[in-house]
Design an enzyme around this catalytic site. Sequence first.
Site, PDB file in Angstrom:
ATOM      1  N   GLU A 278       0.829  -1.204   0.000  1.00  0.00           N
ATOM      2  CA  GLU A 278       0.000   0.000   0.000  1.00  0.00           C
ATOM      3  C   GLU A 278       0.865   1.256   0.000  1.00  0.00           C
ATOM      4  O   GLU A 278       0.516   2.267  -0.618  1.00  0.00           O
ATOM      5  CB  GLU A 278      -0.931  -0.025   1.208  1.00  0.00           C
ATOM      6  CG  GLU A 278      -1.994  -1.110   1.095  1.00  0.00           C
ATOM      7  CD  GLU A 278      -2.949  -1.116   2.258  1.00  0.00           C
ATOM      8  OE1 GLU A 278      -2.636  -0.491   3.287  1.00  0.00           O
ATOM      9  OE2 GLU A 278      -4.009  -1.748   2.140  1.00  0.00           O
TER      10      GLU A 278
ATOM     11  N   TRP B  16       1.956   1.739  -3.483  1.00  0.00           N
ATOM     12  CA  TRP B  16       0.878   2.214  -4.365  1.00  0.00           C
ATOM     13  C   TRP B  16       1.008   3.716  -4.622  1.00  0.00           C
ATOM     14  O   TRP B  16       0.721   4.194  -5.715  1.00  0.00           O
ATOM     15  CB  TRP B  16      -0.474   1.887  -3.733  1.00  0.00           C
ATOM     16  CG  TRP B  16      -1.670   2.377  -4.491  1.00  0.00           C
ATOM     17  CD1 TRP B  16      -2.376   3.522  -4.287  1.00  0.00           C
ATOM     18  CD2 TRP B  16      -2.316   1.719  -5.606  1.00  0.00           C
ATOM     19  NE1 TRP B  16      -3.415   3.634  -5.180  1.00  0.00           N
ATOM     20  CE2 TRP B  16      -3.407   2.548  -6.004  1.00  0.00           C
ATOM     21  CE3 TRP B  16      -2.081   0.532  -6.291  1.00  0.00           C
ATOM     22  CZ2 TRP B  16      -4.254   2.203  -7.049  1.00  0.00           C
ATOM     23  CZ3 TRP B  16      -2.927   0.196  -7.343  1.00  0.00           C
ATOM     24  CH2 TRP B  16      -3.988   1.020  -7.711  1.00  0.00           C
TER      25      TRP B  16
ATOM     26  N   TRP C 234     -23.689   8.850 -18.229  1.00  0.00           N
ATOM     27  CA  TRP C 234     -23.863   9.265 -16.845  1.00  0.00           C
ATOM     28  C   TRP C 234     -25.178  10.024 -16.683  1.00  0.00           C
ATOM     29  O   TRP C 234     -25.610  10.735 -17.598  1.00  0.00           O
ATOM     30  CB  TRP C 234     -22.720  10.180 -16.401  1.00  0.00           C
ATOM     31  CG  TRP C 234     -21.344   9.586 -16.474  1.00  0.00           C
ATOM     32  CD1 TRP C 234     -20.335   9.939 -17.323  1.00  0.00           C
ATOM     33  CD2 TRP C 234     -20.817   8.535 -15.643  1.00  0.00           C
ATOM     34  NE1 TRP C 234     -19.214   9.185 -17.082  1.00  0.00           N
ATOM     35  CE2 TRP C 234     -19.479   8.313 -16.056  1.00  0.00           C
ATOM     36  CE3 TRP C 234     -21.337   7.776 -14.603  1.00  0.00           C
ATOM     37  CZ2 TRP C 234     -18.656   7.354 -15.460  1.00  0.00           C
ATOM     38  CZ3 TRP C 234     -20.525   6.819 -14.011  1.00  0.00           C
ATOM     39  CH2 TRP C 234     -19.207   6.613 -14.433  1.00  0.00           C
TER      40      TRP C 234
ATOM     41  N   ASN D 205     -10.420   3.216   4.530  1.00  0.00           N
ATOM     42  CA  ASN D 205     -10.108   2.828   3.154  1.00  0.00           C
ATOM     43  C   ASN D 205     -11.168   1.910   2.549  1.00  0.00           C
ATOM     44  O   ASN D 205     -11.585   2.097   1.398  1.00  0.00           O
ATOM     45  CB  ASN D 205      -8.741   2.144   3.104  1.00  0.00           C
ATOM     46  CG  ASN D 205      -8.358   1.758   1.689  1.00  0.00           C
ATOM     47  OD1 ASN D 205      -8.231   2.616   0.831  1.00  0.00           O
ATOM     48  ND2 ASN D 205      -8.215   0.472   1.438  1.00  0.00           N
TER      49      ASN D 205
ATOM     50  N   TRP E  59     -17.727   9.638 -12.068  1.00  0.00           N
ATOM     51  CA  TRP E  59     -16.723   9.472 -11.012  1.00  0.00           C
ATOM     52  C   TRP E  59     -16.010  10.776 -10.674  1.00  0.00           C
ATOM     53  O   TRP E  59     -15.560  10.984  -9.545  1.00  0.00           O
ATOM     54  CB  TRP E  59     -15.696   8.411 -11.414  1.00  0.00           C
ATOM     55  CG  TRP E  59     -14.912   8.711 -12.668  1.00  0.00           C
ATOM     56  CD1 TRP E  59     -15.216   8.340 -13.948  1.00  0.00           C
ATOM     57  CD2 TRP E  59     -13.674   9.442 -12.766  1.00  0.00           C
ATOM     58  NE1 TRP E  59     -14.267   8.789 -14.837  1.00  0.00           N
ATOM     59  CE2 TRP E  59     -13.303   9.464 -14.135  1.00  0.00           C
ATOM     60  CE3 TRP E  59     -12.851  10.067 -11.839  1.00  0.00           C
ATOM     61  CZ2 TRP E  59     -12.146  10.106 -14.597  1.00  0.00           C
ATOM     62  CZ3 TRP E  59     -11.697  10.704 -12.288  1.00  0.00           C
ATOM     63  CH2 TRP E  59     -11.359  10.717 -13.652  1.00  0.00           C
TER      64      TRP E  59
ATOM     65  N   TRP F 163     -10.150   6.521  -7.857  1.00  0.00           N
ATOM     66  CA  TRP F 163     -11.498   6.694  -8.392  1.00  0.00           C
ATOM     67  C   TRP F 163     -11.662   5.968  -9.723  1.00  0.00           C
ATOM     68  O   TRP F 163     -12.693   5.337  -9.973  1.00  0.00           O
ATOM     69  CB  TRP F 163     -11.839   8.179  -8.525  1.00  0.00           C
ATOM     70  CG  TRP F 163     -12.427   8.719  -7.265  1.00  0.00           C
ATOM     71  CD1 TRP F 163     -11.779   9.355  -6.242  1.00  0.00           C
ATOM     72  CD2 TRP F 163     -13.794   8.637  -6.852  1.00  0.00           C
ATOM     73  NE1 TRP F 163     -12.643   9.668  -5.228  1.00  0.00           N
ATOM     74  CE2 TRP F 163     -13.899   9.245  -5.571  1.00  0.00           C
ATOM     75  CE3 TRP F 163     -14.942   8.115  -7.428  1.00  0.00           C
ATOM     76  CZ2 TRP F 163     -15.106   9.333  -4.877  1.00  0.00           C
ATOM     77  CZ3 TRP F 163     -16.155   8.212  -6.743  1.00  0.00           C
ATOM     78  CH2 TRP F 163     -16.223   8.805  -5.486  1.00  0.00           C
TER      79      TRP F 163
END
Length: 446
Positions: free
Chosen positions: A254, A257, A285, A323, A341, A364
């Site tokens: 993580e 990341w 959308w 998270n 998004w 996202w």
Amino acid sequence: MTTLLWLRQDLRLHDQPALVAAAHQGAVIPVYILDDEAPGAWRIGGAQRWWLHHSLAALDKALRDHGSRLILRRGDAVAILNEMADSVEAEAIHAICHYEPWWRKAEATLGERLCLHDGNHLAPPEQVTTGAGGQFRIYSAFWKGLQAHLPPEKPLHAPDAIPAPDQWPGSDKLADWNLLPTKPDWSGGFDWTPGEDEARRKIAGLELDGYDDRRNLPSEEGTSRLSPHLHFGEISPRAVWHASSAHDVTFRKELAWRDFTDGVVLALPDYADKNGRAAFDKLPWRSGKAAENDLRAWQTGRTGYPIVDAGMRQLWQSGWMHNRVRMITASFLIKHLLIDWREGERWFWDCLVDADYGNNAVNWQWVAGTGIDANMFGRIMAPLSQSEKFDAGDYIREWVPELKDLPDDAIHDPDAGGCRPGGYPAKLIGHREARERALAAGRKVR
């Protein structure tokens, strides 16, 4: 000889290679410039401004303890740095590399007088590349490529003293920047302690036993809560790495990341604004008044789904969200409400104390399925079963007080238990109906 130390998201004295290099050359003038023009729409949000105010105050105190101080200026960073360097006859400007597109443009504009150092990564993104020399676009391949650069170097010690110039340039007053938010819910501040001292205290007591499982349980304090300290550079990734052990593989992945997401925006600077896969430009959308009302209900934690509402209220009240719940709330906005998004990304940008350009965008797009390394759009998280699976009952009771008296068998879905309190909203949409609508929209992309 005098040098400038340009500070951005690297507000620390320990493991600060730009500071160490500048101090070796002579007198150092540390400067932070609040530039709201260069980022454009991505100027830092309200929650970040709250953190920044306190972090700058903590940094100035630490600098004064080392015989230095922090110079504050507001405006065009490049123009101010050039003007200041000329006025104090600075021979160089030292800074840590940043990968947001506006900072890369500023770094290029400053040219040869700027001396850049890597210090906010486990390894410089330019060094962790594919066989063809490009940036990795799949995290699993990136993690494998990163192994050749691990472990990272040991963190540098803070200088015992920082040489000061004979005369200091003028500085703004921090209070005049009005960084502390005036939104009613935020007027009392957040329950955080910004600053390097707190970040170092956290890694000194880092407890990662059972992290693989506990990090997914919203009702437990199972995460490190280091993300805002890492975002503002109050602690370096390699300091965090060396505070963990070889057994903490999930935690270290993580941490890595963050490096990966900087590599993504290095290759795709507008990733926060554009779909990583162009096919999703065709996704229909929702828009109009009904969609706007649903977006507002999501933002304020009034969707009728307890786990979603708990997460959104935690975000607003604390500037942070667990998270696992970030994924659930993001999936709900995108798949259940069929709202772009980017609407959620921008809300997180304003409300998160740890909102990071690359991390926010990549996360996202991963949930949305629109990214270069992403979940399938057709994978739709079921918030009710996710809430039960990860035992979020006490978490819901904490952040949605209307539901605090519900029994365990009803807390995740009051409607199914037949005991939804009168003041708690009905579901915006049923799970099955939302799933069918999202899958139909996804088929138009294919």
